[in-house]
Motif scaffolding. Sequence first.
Motif, short mmCIF file in Angstrom:
data_model
loop_
_atom_site.label_atom_id
_atom_site.label_comp_id
_atom_site.label_asym_id
_atom_site.label_seq_id
_atom_site.Cartn_x
_atom_site.Cartn_y
_atom_site.Cartn_z
N MET B 1 1.06 -1.25 0.02
CA MET B 1 0.01 0.12 -0.06
C MET B 1 0.75 1.14 0.00
SD MET B 1 -2.31 1.35 3.25
CE MET B 1 -2.64 3.15 3.21
N ASN B 2 0.60 2.34 -1.01
CA ASN B 2 1.24 3.34 -0.76
C ASN B 2 0.67 4.41 0.15
OD1 ASN B 2 2.84 2.96 -2.85
ND2 ASN B 2 1.61 3.32 -4.29
N ILE B 3 1.72 4.87 1.12
CA ILE B 3 1.16 5.69 2.16
C ILE B 3 1.06 7.08 1.44
CG2 ILE B 3 3.01 6.74 3.03
CD1 ILE B 3 1.83 5.26 5.82
N VAL B 4 1.70 7.75 0.79
CA VAL B 4 1.53 8.73 0.01
C VAL B 4 1.39 8.57 -1.72
CG1 VAL B 4 2.20 11.18 -0.58
CG2 VAL B 4 2.59 10.24 1.67
N GLU B 5 0.35 9.22 -2.18
CA GLU B 5 -0.02 9.15 -3.65
C GLU B 5 -0.28 10.62 -4.27
OE1 GLU B 5 0.44 6.40 -6.34
OE2 GLU B 5 -0.71 5.47 -4.55
N ILE B 6 0.79 10.77 -4.92
CA ILE B 6 0.86 12.25 -5.51
C ILE B 6 0.53 12.19 -7.04
CG2 ILE B 6 1.88 14.42 -5.98
CD1 ILE B 6 3.70 13.93 -3.59
N ASP B 7 -0.79 12.52 -7.62
CA ASP B 7 -0.96 12.37 -8.97
C ASP B 7 -1.03 13.48 -9.70
OD1 ASP B 7 -2.11 11.13 -11.17
OD2 ASP B 7 -4.24 11.20 -10.35
N HIS B 8 -0.02 13.80 -10.56
CA HIS B 8 -0.25 15.15 -11.41
C HIS B 8 -0.45 16.28 -10.61
CE1 HIS B 8 0.75 12.75 -15.15
NE2 HIS B 8 -0.21 11.53 -14.48
N VAL B 9 0.42 16.70 -9.78
CA VAL B 9 -0.17 17.98 -8.87
C VAL B 9 0.81 19.07 -9.26
CG1 VAL B 9 0.10 18.67 -6.60
CG2 VAL B 9 -1.08 16.85 -7.04
N THR B 10 0.38 20.24 -9.46
CA THR B 10 0.76 21.59 -9.86
C THR B 10 0.51 22.54 -8.69
OG1 THR B 10 0.71 21.13 -11.97
CG2 THR B 10 1.03 23.41 -11.50
N LYS B 11 1.45 23.01 -8.26
CA LYS B 11 1.11 24.19 -7.31
C LYS B 11 1.95 25.42 -7.70
CE LYS B 11 0.14 26.33 -3.57
NZ LYS B 11 -1.22 26.85 -3.29
N THR B 12 1.12 26.59 -7.92
CA THR B 12 1.63 27.82 -8.57
C THR B 12 1.60 29.09 -7.35
OG1 THR B 12 0.34 27.28 -10.37
CG2 THR B 12 1.53 29.23 -10.48
N PHE B 13 2.83 29.61 -7.12
CA PHE B 13 2.66 30.68 -6.46
C PHE B 13 2.67 32.32 -7.46
CE2 PHE B 13 4.41 27.81 -3.39
CZ PHE B 13 3.60 27.79 -2.55
N GLY B 14 1.58 32.69 -7.38
CA GLY B 14 1.57 34.07 -8.24
C GLY B 14 1.73 33.56 -9.83
N THR B 15 2.97 33.61 -10.48
CA THR B 15 3.09 33.31 -11.59
C THR B 15 4.21 32.13 -11.63
OG1 THR B 15 4.79 34.99 -11.97
CG2 THR B 15 2.63 35.61 -12.96
N HIS B 16 4.65 31.89 -10.51
CA HIS B 16 5.93 30.95 -10.33
C HIS B 16 5.21 29.47 -10.06
CE1 HIS B 16 9.57 29.09 -9.20
NE2 HIS B 16 9.02 28.90 -7.79
N LYS B 17 5.78 28.52 -10.72
CA LYS B 17 5.32 27.33 -10.68
C LYS B 17 6.36 26.44 -9.82
CE LYS B 17 2.41 25.55 -14.42
NZ LYS B 17 2.54 24.97 -15.76
N ALA B 18 5.96 26.63 -8.55
CA ALA B 18 6.56 25.89 -7.48
C ALA B 18 6.97 24.32 -7.74
CB ALA B 18 6.22 26.06 -6.19
N VAL B 19 5.85 23.54 -8.14
CA VAL B 19 5.70 22.18 -8.25
C VAL B 19 4.97 22.00 -9.52
CG1 VAL B 19 4.78 20.10 -7.63
CG2 VAL B 19 5.93 21.53 -6.15
N ASP B 20 5.48 21.28 -10.55
CA ASP B 20 4.80 21.25 -12.05
C ASP B 20 4.49 19.82 -12.27
OD1 ASP B 20 4.20 21.66 -14.21
OD2 ASP B 20 6.12 22.30 -15.15
N ASP B 21 3.32 19.45 -12.32
CA ASP B 21 2.74 18.26 -12.85
C ASP B 21 3.77 16.85 -12.05
OD1 ASP B 21 1.20 16.67 -13.96
OD2 ASP B 21 2.42 16.37 -15.89
N LEU B 22 3.59 16.96 -10.92
CA LEU B 22 4.54 16.08 -10.25
C LEU B 22 3.56 14.93 -9.78
CD1 LEU B 22 7.29 15.29 -8.37
CD2 LEU B 22 5.78 16.33 -6.50
N SER B 23 4.08 13.73 -9.97
CA SER B 23 3.31 12.28 -9.57
C SER B 23 4.59 11.57 -8.70
CB SER B 23 3.17 11.64 -10.78
OG SER B 23 2.11 12.31 -11.53
N LEU B 24 4.18 10.87 -7.73
CA LEU B 24 5.19 10.30 -6.73
C LEU B 24 4.19 9.25 -5.83
CD1 LEU B 24 8.31 10.63 -5.99
CD2 LEU B 24 7.28 11.91 -4.01
#
Lengths: 440, 314
Positions: B1-24
């Motif tokens: 079992m996966n305890i954390v599942e990150i699925d194509h996640v993006t996080k933007t601050f203003g215009t800055h993409k801090a995290v870009d389409d991340l899966s883990l």
Amino acid sequence: MRKTFVVAMREYQAAVRTKTFIITLVLMPIMMGGGVGMQLLLHDKVDTTDKHIAVVDLTGQLYIPLSSAATERNEKGIFVEEEGETKQIKPRYLIEQETPVSDNRDEMIFALSERVRNEEIFGFVIIEPDAINNSDPNPMRHAMSYYSNSPTYDDILRWIDDPINEAIQVSRMKTANLDAAIVMKATQKHRMANLGLVEKDEDGKITKAQQTNELANIIVPLGMMMLMFMTIMIGATPLVHSVLEEKMQRISEVLLGSVPPFQLMMGKLLGMVGVSMTIGTIYLVGSAVAVHFAGYGEMFPSHIVWWFLIFQALAVLMFGSLFIAVGAAVSDLKEAQNVMTPMTLVMIVPMFVWINVVKEPTSSFSTVLSLIPPFTPMLMTIRQAVPPGVPTWQPLLGVVLMLITTVGCVFVAGRIFRIGILMQGKAPSIREAMSWIVRG
Amino acid sequence: MNIVEIDHVTKTFGTHKAVDDLSLSVPEGCIYGFIGPNGSGKSTTLRMIMRIYYPDVGSGDILVLGQNARGAANDLIGYLPEERGLYKKMKVKDALRFYAEIQGLRDYKNPVKAWLERMNLSDWADKKIETLSKGMAQKIQFISAVIAKPKLVILDEPFSGLDPVNMDVLREVVLDLRREGSTIIFSTHDMSVAEKMCDYIFMIFKGKKVLDGTLDTIKDKYGQDTILAALPDYHGKLNDLNGIENVTDLGHMQELRITPGTDSQAILTDLMKRGRVAHFELSRPSLHDIFVRIAGPEAQVSQEPSTLEEVHHA
């Protein structure tokens, strides 16, 4: 709920265990008591040096009655009996007649002014030649004038009017062939007593009206209002710093891992409501005991204590939530001060209007103002503290209106808090803050 | 079992993409190391797992312990933030008690005592936080993150600023936590720590995933393109050797990266001309070297990180 409670307890203990809290708790009564003590102490330290007053009596008739009135006062009116001792508490007024040497009136006044400046005399009075005969009530024309270099010392001014006017009246009556003694008797005035209303007690007996103590009727409401103000300030303002500290030290980041933002905020708020209530209760009980032992027990407004505590708790919630929002939105103390200034101004509005409210607690001005939620805690308390108080529906409406406002404030603050607490750097503009509130 | 599942996640601050389409995916019971240069998105990713930040609206989702409840503060997760925050005026044991209680641990007395003993801080239980040294405060903060026995422990730079003794203590504790069944995610700048401790390594660069897998699979991908050589008598530079792309000076040892297609024997011959060769070893690149290859300045020009093939663990 349990987490809110844990946060509240920590907040409470952190505030109550500080030196500031203990100092405030002890120092406030000392300062207030000290003020009264100083007055009692300085009560005897009054100026009793003789006051020389020159009188230029251009009527030629008034100096003698004035002088004898002064002598009488100097002999009887300036002493008190204290523990068997006679103590002088007021200065003697020594009247000396000044005969005009020069025909030039301005020169004469100047010469007398110089004597005042040289401290030979304290002041001087000029009585115009027509002072007796002219009874023209034109207020712009003065038949008597008092000159001095101490405009704030008005004791002489207040005293000297009466003996001169009395002498003038006696003189006028003599001219009109009236018996002064009879006229005096006929025109004798009475003083009105200031009383409260009477009630029927349990036995159906009508109670005796209480002599109204005007001083107490002002001091008690004022005291209650000041206590309200103080407990609100002590409860609400530290929240700005506490939230700001947690934000700057990144404590909030850890806390938010375990406590949802709203519960965290409510915990902090409730903790400070507790702090504020602690102080309020200590002071209320303290002053109740104090006035009881001082023999003024009936003056303590015990009937509004519960209202006081309810208003106080709501006020800390209302102002405290806004202060939390400020602490969460800004990133340093200076910015916080800027935002807090207008909020503090709103808080002290009651300070500017309290005297009007005390004098006319039931006027529509007072009623309406005391129902505006930010002013309710202080102004409603004042109105309740002035006998006979206000109808119960008014504080009840006040509580309801405050409750609505408080829920609104907490809601808005919750949204700003949730976003702001993790933001570092520049504080949001008003527009950004608004969008946080609207979008959540 | 996966305890954390990150699925194509993006996080933007203003215009800055801090995290870009991340899966883990983070499997249960492992130690997962997050590496990457400063400002590449490590802390943002950790904070999103903590639900301190939410992914952008419309981007993918994050499942933690099988849930995606938004904003749910979770007693099963322990968190050590990058910048340490403790109430300065609180006593050590009161602070730990407070953190234990808000994480839902009611019986806190014994754990607090046991943890202080384990971290050699028993004498400091009644001292105020402000009197502690930086290292001690860090250990206290660490205890506050794990005292409630969380299933998932997230540590942002747990070892930075610690002396070797304390670092060993903390490392032991982290390994014990895994033994007891917790899953640990930590970020670090120390490649040797990551190499020694992590079951899986994830590297993020400019918001994108550039490495993800076990140390072996990552190293295998780069092949045996590295020579470790020691020339004790030669103090000159080796950058001018034919067939060498990059030299990392490790002190007693030089790490040489071979240009693909070059014969390592030819390099040995060249080296022997420079001086006595005390050590010559054909090896896989170190994690440090891989990190520098991806994030180093010359790599940014010649090789876009996103073009690197991702190495998935099984």
